[in-house]
Design an enzyme around this catalytic site. Structure first.
Site, PDB file in Angstrom:
ATOM      1  N   LYS A   9      -3.018  -8.576  -6.711  1.00 28.22           N
ATOM      2  CA  LYS A   9      -3.279  -9.819  -7.551  1.00 28.22           C
ATOM      3  C   LYS A   9      -4.388 -10.344  -7.124  1.00 28.22           C
ATOM      4  O   LYS A   9      -4.871 -10.518  -5.828  1.00 28.22           O
ATOM      5  CB  LYS A   9      -2.095 -10.885  -7.701  1.00 28.22           C
ATOM      6  CG  LYS A   9      -2.197 -11.423  -9.085  1.00 28.22           C
ATOM      7  CD  LYS A   9      -1.712 -10.743 -10.169  1.00 28.22           C
ATOM      8  CE  LYS A   9      -1.382 -11.515 -11.370  1.00 28.22           C
ATOM      9  NZ  LYS A   9      -0.499 -10.818 -12.629  1.00 28.22           N
ATOM     10  N   LYS A  25      -2.696  -2.373  -7.800  1.00 28.61           N
ATOM     11  CA  LYS A  25      -3.018  -2.808  -9.299  1.00 28.61           C
ATOM     12  C   LYS A  25      -2.380  -4.274  -9.605  1.00 28.61           C
ATOM     13  O   LYS A  25      -1.274  -4.400  -8.939  1.00 28.61           O
ATOM     14  CB  LYS A  25      -2.285  -1.756  -9.942  1.00 28.61           C
ATOM     15  CG  LYS A  25      -2.470  -1.807 -11.441  1.00 28.61           C
ATOM     16  CD  LYS A  25      -3.793  -1.005 -11.856  1.00 28.61           C
ATOM     17  CE  LYS A  25      -4.421  -1.198 -13.048  1.00 28.61           C
ATOM     18  NZ  LYS A  25      -4.953  -2.522 -13.384  1.00 28.61           N
ATOM     19  N   LYS A  83       7.274  -4.443 -10.378  1.00 25.79           N
ATOM     20  CA  LYS A  83       6.986  -4.184 -11.540  1.00 25.79           C
ATOM     21  C   LYS A  83       6.648  -2.733 -11.610  1.00 25.79           C
ATOM     22  O   LYS A  83       7.433  -2.048 -12.562  1.00 25.79           O
ATOM     23  CB  LYS A  83       5.968  -4.946 -12.124  1.00 25.79           C
ATOM     24  CG  LYS A  83       5.662  -5.353 -13.625  1.00 25.79           C
ATOM     25  CD  LYS A  83       4.745  -5.973 -14.084  1.00 25.79           C
ATOM     26  CE  LYS A  83       4.646  -7.389 -13.483  1.00 25.79           C
ATOM     27  NZ  LYS A  83       3.589  -8.388 -14.190  1.00 25.79           N
ATOM     28  N   HIS A  95       0.733  -1.330  -0.051  1.00 23.55           N
ATOM     29  CA  HIS A  95       0.025  -0.078  -0.121  1.00 23.55           C
ATOM     30  C   HIS A  95       0.698   1.353   0.166  1.00 23.55           C
ATOM     31  O   HIS A  95       0.306   2.331   0.484  1.00 23.55           O
ATOM     32  CB  HIS A  95      -0.771  -0.062   1.334  1.00 23.55           C
ATOM     33  CG  HIS A  95      -2.096  -1.031   1.339  1.00 23.55           C
ATOM     34  ND1 HIS A  95      -2.203  -1.793   2.368  1.00 23.55           N
ATOM     35  CD2 HIS A  95      -2.850  -1.669   0.004  1.00 23.55           C
ATOM     36  CE1 HIS A  95      -3.250  -2.779   1.894  1.00 23.55           C
ATOM     37  NE2 HIS A  95      -3.488  -2.510   0.816  1.00 23.55           N
ATOM     38  N   HIS A  96       2.137   1.379  -0.349  1.00 19.65           N
ATOM     39  CA  HIS A  96       3.056   2.443  -0.290  1.00 19.65           C
ATOM     40  C   HIS A  96       2.375   3.335  -1.249  1.00 19.65           C
ATOM     41  O   HIS A  96       2.412   4.572  -1.171  1.00 19.65           O
ATOM     42  CB  HIS A  96       4.441   2.086  -0.468  1.00 19.65           C
ATOM     43  CG  HIS A  96       4.762   1.531  -2.235  1.00 19.65           C
ATOM     44  ND1 HIS A  96       4.146   0.711  -2.691  1.00 19.65           N
ATOM     45  CD2 HIS A  96       5.311   2.320  -3.240  1.00 19.65           C
ATOM     46  CE1 HIS A  96       4.340   0.393  -4.048  1.00 19.65           C
ATOM     47  NE2 HIS A  96       5.232   1.637  -4.187  1.00 19.65           N
ATOM     48  N   ARG A  97       1.851   2.891  -2.380  1.00 20.24           N
ATOM     49  CA  ARG A  97       0.924   3.805  -3.239  1.00 20.24           C
ATOM     50  C   ARG A  97      -0.553   3.539  -3.471  1.00 20.24           C
ATOM     51  O   ARG A  97      -0.412   2.001  -3.688  1.00 20.24           O
ATOM     52  CB  ARG A  97       1.868   3.963  -4.569  1.00 20.24           C
ATOM     53  CG  ARG A  97       3.147   4.688  -4.583  1.00 20.24           C
ATOM     54  CD  ARG A  97       2.731   6.198  -5.048  1.00 20.24           C
ATOM     55  NE  ARG A  97       3.923   6.920  -4.850  1.00 20.24           N
ATOM     56  CZ  ARG A  97       4.698   7.263  -5.808  1.00 20.24           C
ATOM     57  NH1 ARG A  97       4.291   7.027  -6.960  1.00 20.24           N
ATOM     58  NH2 ARG A  97       5.789   8.234  -5.709  1.00 20.24           N
ATOM     59  N   SER A 123      -2.435   0.064 -18.834  1.00 26.40           N
ATOM     60  CA  SER A 123      -3.320   0.187 -17.755  1.00 26.40           C
ATOM     61  C   SER A 123      -3.224   1.364 -16.882  1.00 26.40           C
ATOM     62  O   SER A 123      -4.304   2.029 -16.539  1.00 26.40           O
ATOM     63  CB  SER A 123      -3.432  -0.864 -16.592  1.00 26.40           C
ATOM     64  OG  SER A 123      -3.753  -2.198 -17.244  1.00 26.40           O
TER      65      SER A 123
HETATM   66  N1  GLU Z   1      -1.990  -9.142 -15.366  1.00 27.40           N
HETATM   67  C1  GLU Z   1      -0.914  -8.173 -15.782  1.00 27.40           C
HETATM   68  C2  GLU Z   1       0.281  -8.379 -15.248  1.00 27.40           C
HETATM   69  O1  GLU Z   1       0.560  -9.366 -14.735  1.00 27.40           O
HETATM   70  C3  GLU Z   1      -1.443  -6.746 -16.023  1.00 27.40           C
HETATM   71  C4  GLU Z   1      -1.673  -6.007 -14.553  1.00 27.40           C
HETATM   72  C5  GLU Z   1      -2.323  -4.720 -14.637  1.00 27.40           C
HETATM   73  O2  GLU Z   1      -2.470  -4.336 -15.967  1.00 27.40           O
HETATM   74  O3  GLU Z   1      -2.981  -4.094 -13.614  1.00 27.40           O
HETATM   75  O4  GLU Z   1       1.168  -7.360 -15.254  1.00 27.40           O
END
Ligand code: GLU
Length: 470
Positions: free
Chosen positions: A105, A69, A93, A63-65, A362
């Site tokens: 995730k 996602k 990433k 949750h640092h940002r 995204s």
């Molecule tokens: N599922 C993709 C990944 O592993 C995309 C994640 C996204 O766009 O939030 O990077």
């Protein structure tokens, strides 16, 4: 393979990278820890009227940002351990490519190949409602996206469910990315991960010195490439390598077997053949082998695992012949395999950098949804006016009029997709040079350590503003 292995492997990569920083142990513990986990079991009606109890997860690693996602996976192998490992990879990433999100995730434990379209819809709608109940979804909270076994239809259904349950949310479509264009998706998102993989491989292979050390000439053109997985990521990576990079796709591997052709396979027609017949087998002009696993060991310059994690392990690592492994999937090479491959001089382009194109685009989709305006609307007219001015200046200075065709080319009005693709290209180039620079300058053991270190330090930097860390 026993459960727990994937997150353990990610943790080992983390610990190795962390040993190269001066960050305090408390901070490292916080960067490594998974912040929130939601495990759910809910009933969904099957087409025959029976009830299936579905198990699903959402892990918000960091949750640092905010928002956090990451994609949602439909697979019969989904587990809590896998979901946490994938969420952690999302954290690094995003930090590596400068996307200001925490990592998350989701996973739903069902076999995506054996469910009806109706069941799929009921599952994803119920999953969304469950997330909402516990505050695990929202434009500023946690924003899902597609992953293995899901795509734009599911993302559209998430947006629709969310919108109807959160009537007062001003920009409900920003709650999920990878949506269809008709539901405020962004052009270029579908191919983004695969295109990013191509850009990443291209910039890596342009480094003459690194390629020389591998006994390869710089550049993608003419290189022999094998791709594992003809899903969204694998198909697009192979397609762009072939069409834009002039790489030779000598092998394609899927679950039912693999194709090999020394002179190269046409990715588009292999894809079409498989869609029509349900298998790679029977494709004319290539040799077919039913042993998918052994195909990973075929000779090539670049091997692109674009399917699932743990494909290259201590069991097969010593037999891999590729010079470069380009990790399009998340976690395809486990920690033990990496050591073996490194001893054999195989170069690995790490997943946390290479497949970041998806989340990068995204981010653009989310920005557009949050702003409630498309990039087309904001930029095109401005750009067009600047170009007209340039053309007119050239004409008045030279006293000649520019031929109509050249004029049309010069005045080409770039659209939202052009913009997204250019920004993706730029993102992949900048991130590579930052990672590469760290790798060389700090004399780190490999590119993965350098990438992870960049990610860890950026997350730590962001935590250091939270007040709790001295
Ligand atoms: N599922 C993709 C990944 O592993 C995309 C994640 C996204 O766009 O939030 O990077």
């Amino acid at each position: 393979m026993s459960r727990g292995t994937f997150f353990q492997s990610v943790s080992k990569y983390f610990d190795r990278a962390a040993s190269h920083t001066k960050l305090k142990p408390g901070m490292l513990k916080q960067v490594k820890a998974c912040n929130s986990i939601y495990r759910m079991r809910f009933p969904v009606r099957e087409d025959n009227g029976e009830i299936k109890v579905v198990e699903a997860f959402r892990a918000e690693h960091s949750h640092h940002r905010l928002p956090t996602k990451g994609g949602i996976r439909f697979s019969k192998h989904v587990s809590l351990d896998e979901t946490i490992a994938l969420a952690a990879l999302m954290t690094y990433k995003c930090a590596i490519v400068g996307v200001p999100f925490g990592g998350a995730k989701g996973g739903v434990r069902i076999d995506p190949l054996r469910i009806s379209s109706g069941f799929r819809e009921r599952v994803i709608r119920r999953y969304t409602a469950e997330l909402l109940r516990k505050n695990f979804i929202g434009p500023d909270i946690d924003v899902p996206a597609p992953d293995y076994g899901t795509g734009e239809r599911e993302m559209g259904l998430i947006a629709d469910t969310y919108k109807n349950l959160r009537m007062n949310e001003p920009y409900p479509y920003a709650c999920v990315t990878g949506k269809p264009l008709s539901m405020q998706g962004i052009p270029g998102r579908t191919q983004a991960t695969g295109l990013g993989v191509f850009y990443g491989i291209r910039v890596c292979m342009e480094q003459a010195e690194d390629m020389r050390a591998l006994g390869l000439k710089p550049g993608v053109a003419g290189k022999r490439v094998i791709v594992q997985g003809l899903g969204n990521v694998g198909y697009h990576a192979a397609h762009f390598l072939q069409t834009q990079g002039e790489g030779v796709i000598t092998g394609i591997i899927e679950r039912e077997g693999a194709l090999y052709a020394e002179d190269g396979l046409d990715v588009g027609s292999v894809f079409k053949h498989r869609r029509e017949t349900g298998s790679l087998e029977g494709y004319a002009g290539a040799a077919f082998s039913a042993d998918s696993r052994a195909a990973l060991e075929w000779d090539c310059d670049v091997l692109i695992p674009a399917a699932l994690e743990n494909q290259i392990t201590a069991e097969n690592a010593a037999r891999i012949k590729a010079r470069i492994i380009a990790e399009a999937a998340n976690g395809p090479v486990d920690h033990e395999a990496e050591t073996i491959l490194q001893q054999r001089g195989v170069f690995m382009i790490p997943d946390i950098y290479l497949n970041a194109g998806g989340v990068t685009v995204s981010y653009f989709e989310w920005l557009k949804n949050k702003a409630g305006v498309s990039f087309d609307r904001l930029l095109s007219r401005h750009e067009e006016l600047a170009k007209i001015q340039l053309v007119e200046t050239i004409e008045s200075l030279t006293g000649k009029s520019i031929p109509k065709e050249v004029r049309m080319q010069l005045l080409h009005r770039s659209n939202e997709e052009d913009m997204v693709i250019a920004a993706l290209d730029q993102t992949m180039m900048v991130a590579y040079s930052q990672i590469h620079d760290r790798w060389r300058r700090r004399a780190l053991p490999d590119l993965r350590t350098a990438a992870l270190l960049l990610g860890i330090e950026r997350v730590a930097e962001s935590y250091s503003h939270h007040g709790i860390f001295p």
